[in-house]
Enzyme design. Structure first.
Site, PDB file in Angstrom:
ATOM      1  N   GLN A 434      -8.179   9.282   0.362  1.00  0.00           N
ATOM      2  CA  GLN A 434      -8.352  10.574   1.004  1.00  0.00           C
ATOM      3  C   GLN A 434      -7.023  11.292   1.217  1.00  0.00           C
ATOM      4  O   GLN A 434      -6.938  12.511   1.100  1.00  0.00           O
ATOM      5  CB  GLN A 434      -9.071  10.412   2.354  1.00  0.00           C
ATOM      6  CG  GLN A 434      -9.381  11.718   3.057  1.00  0.00           C
ATOM      7  CD  GLN A 434     -10.194  12.664   2.192  1.00  0.00           C
ATOM      8  OE1 GLN A 434     -11.001  12.230   1.384  1.00  0.00           O
ATOM      9  NE2 GLN A 434      -9.971  13.958   2.355  1.00  0.00           N
ATOM     10  N   GLU A 435      -5.992  10.536   1.537  1.00  0.00           N
ATOM     11  CA  GLU A 435      -4.702  11.145   1.841  1.00  0.00           C
ATOM     12  C   GLU A 435      -4.010  11.711   0.605  1.00  0.00           C
ATOM     13  O   GLU A 435      -3.492  12.825   0.625  1.00  0.00           O
ATOM     14  CB  GLU A 435      -3.779  10.118   2.518  1.00  0.00           C
ATOM     15  CG  GLU A 435      -4.177   9.756   3.942  1.00  0.00           C
ATOM     16  CD  GLU A 435      -3.887  10.874   4.929  1.00  0.00           C
ATOM     17  OE1 GLU A 435      -3.249  11.869   4.559  1.00  0.00           O
ATOM     18  OE2 GLU A 435      -4.314  10.755   6.090  1.00  0.00           O
ATOM     19  N   SER A 436      -3.965  10.942  -0.471  1.00  0.00           N
ATOM     20  CA  SER A 436      -3.146  11.352  -1.629  1.00  0.00           C
ATOM     21  C   SER A 436      -3.860  11.299  -2.962  1.00  0.00           C
ATOM     22  O   SER A 436      -3.293  11.725  -3.966  1.00  0.00           O
ATOM     23  CB  SER A 436      -1.912  10.446  -1.714  1.00  0.00           C
ATOM     24  OG  SER A 436      -2.309   9.109  -2.036  1.00  0.00           O
TER      25      SER A 436
END
Length: 552
Positions: A434-436
């Site tokens: 989700q972050e990167s």
């Protein structure tokens, strides 16, 4: 010796597939021969690295005293195509050093040349165009400076929003009070609502003639009331909206919070046919199930089955409750498709030559050339690129997307961090995805960096706390270790509460602590006041459920 020989053979094979323009680029980087750079720009004007090369060449030409050539090159650079902070900084420095026009710079790249805001004169339309980009990048002071002398009727709304974003409520009120744009009344009514001046707020609502704007204002007030636990007030605002999915679904949530499960069920079922996406429809049926179950209805499971047949977070939760696998069978499909070696080998050759960013740009530029089999092969090289191409070429609902969507890169680093900090690999991957989206070079607007998207201050805090040497925040091993250590810290802070730990990773633990402490986890999620964090929690949990199955 045998290993060295194999390595040399692989390197030679990769070099043989390297396109000519990249061989020339390697030559230029080694020799700094300007004739080689000019040859590339002449023979390969559409090269994905052309603007990077122009900046690199201009930098050398200035050192050699060839300023006119450098000026010509810098004028031709499209700054949005520059691929690194270093090159963007060089571009800005060269523009200033060569005394090029400041207005042109600001219009061309507002965020890069924001320092020129105080030095140039722009028309109202030009200023507004630049200000919108600066606002998007959160440079609110620059927006205020840029618009202060513009046509007030055109710029007042953005002026007010900038004051509001800076926490300057009284100044925002002053601007919105005199702004002739009707949507300013929406912001004004919300500000008075937040100040507790309900009569003034509702008087402004009565003056809004545009029904869609009025519904937006009522929705935002209803949400603020809902998340603060003022349920009767929330119902009043939601009921004033035009019929829509948002109206019905949020009325359902409010009645559920009031434990009026029959009214909640009514509104959740009303919301289902109004849903525009499978994700929203699953949410409607999941909450219908919760309401029906609370009422003791024997047929409540029918709604859970309908929720599981949709998509997204609530579909995954429903599937788990029914004992149905969350991970699509497509995730495990091996696509036996003939693929021509040249397409993937070209990208690999560019990557292994030391140009991973250019390899990505080449693939995205030629996206239609890649088959499903090519994407499977690329996912082993660069999961980020494979996922983006799968979405671009085939869509989220495709088997191809399913086959590349949940990879497990950096597995040894993830396993080591998992063991060191007692955090499940599925959760590490869920956050990382989700972050990167597995991009080790990722940088957010808030300057969060790397695979686990750590802001420098958090990275330094965790590094000092854990005794981790912080040399390069982008280094996958360092980033994964720091991110996992921070996850452990948050899990401990919340006594193992997964949902609040995930929310804290996005919004910070102090904010999470200030939210209404619903005991029902799903009600807590739906009443998170920050939409970004609310959606983040759902997506990370969905990822976590999928990886929990895939890593069994």
């Amino acid at each position: 010796m045998a290993f060295l020989l194999i390595f040399i053979l692989i390197a030679l094979q990769a070099y043989a597939s390297l396109p000519e323009e990249y061989r020339l680029l390697n030559t230029y980087l080694r020799t700094k021969d300007s004739s080689v750079a000019y040859r590339i720009l002449k023979e390969y004007p559409e090269a994905v690295f052309a603007d990077d090369l122009r900046v690199m060449l201009a930098r050398e030409l200035v050192r050699e005293g060839r300023r006119e050539e450098a000026i010509s090159l810098i004028h031709r650079v499209e700054p949005k195509n520059l691929t690194s902070d270093e090159l963007r900084e060089d571009y800005v420095r060269l523009w200033k050093e060569l005394n090029l026009d400041k207005k042109t710079a600001l219009l061309k790249a507002p965020a890069l040349f924001k320092d020129f805001v105080w030095e140039v004169s722009l028309s109202t339309d030009e200023a507004l165009m630049v200000a919108q980009e600066l606002f998007r990048r959160r440079f609110y002071r620059e927006v205020l400076s840029l618009l202060k002398d513009g046509d007030y009727g055109k710029v007042c709304f953005l002026l007010g929003l900038s004051h509001k974003a800076l926490g300057e409520t009284e100044k925002a009120l002053e601007v919105f009070e005199t702004c002739p744009v009707e949507k300013a009344k929406v912001e004004l009514s919300l500000l008075y609502f937040e100040k507790g001046q309900r009569e003034r707020s509702e008087k402004l609502l009565s003056e809004i003639s545009d029904r869609s704007l009025l519904s937006e204002a009522l929705f935002r007030m209803g949400r603020k009331s809902l998340v603060s636990g003022a349920y009767e007030e929330a119902i009043k605002y939601f009921e004033g909206m035009e019929t829509s999915y948002s109206r019905e679904f949020n009325l359902g949530l409010t009645y559920y919070a009031l434990r009026n499960y029959s009214k909640a069920l009514e509104h959740f079922l009303n919301s289902a046919p109004l849903a525009n996406t499978k994700e929203d429809r699953s949410a409607s049926y999941f909450w219908a199930y919760k309401s029906a179950f609370a009422l003791g209805m024997e047929n409540s499971t029918q709604y859970l089955i309908k929720a599981s047949n949709g998509a997204g977070f609530y579909s995954a939760v429903a599937s788990r409750m029914l004992g149905v696998p969350v991970a699509s069978k497509a995730l495990k499909v091996v696509m036996e498709e003939d693929r021509r070696r040249g397409r993937v080998e070209r990208i690999k050759a560019i990557w292994y030559a030391g140009f991973p960013q250019y390899a990505r740009l080449e693939a995205l530029k030629r996206n239609k050339e890649f088959s499903a089999g090519d994407l499977i092969a690329l996912s082993k090289l660069d999961p980020y690129l494979a996922i983006r191409l799968a979405v671009k070429n085939y869509g989220y609902a495709s088997l191809v997307y399913g086959a590349v969507a949940f990879p497990t890169p950096y597995s040894s680093l993830v396993e080591r961090a998992s063991q060191e900090y007692a955090v499940e690999p599925a959760l590490i991957y869920g956050i990382m995805r989700q972050e990167s989206l597995f991009d080790p070079y990722a940088v957010s607007v808030a300057k969060a960096m790397g695979l686990m998207q750590l802001i420098p201050s958090t990275a330094r805090y965790v590094a000092n706390k854990e005794g981790i040497r912080l040399k390069n925040i982008y280094d996958p091993e360092t980033n994964i270790r720091l991110g996992t250590a921070y996850l452990r810290y948050l899990l401990d802070k919340w006594s193992g509460d997964l949902i609040r730990a995930i929310a804290s990773y996005n919004a910070g633990p102090s904010k999470v602590r200030s939210w209404y402490p619903h005991e029902d986890d799903f009600l807590f999620i739906e009443t998170i006041p920050i939409s970004e964090t609310r959606n983040y929690v759902k997506k990370v949990l969905y990822n976590y459920y999928v990886y929990s199955e895939l890593l069994k």
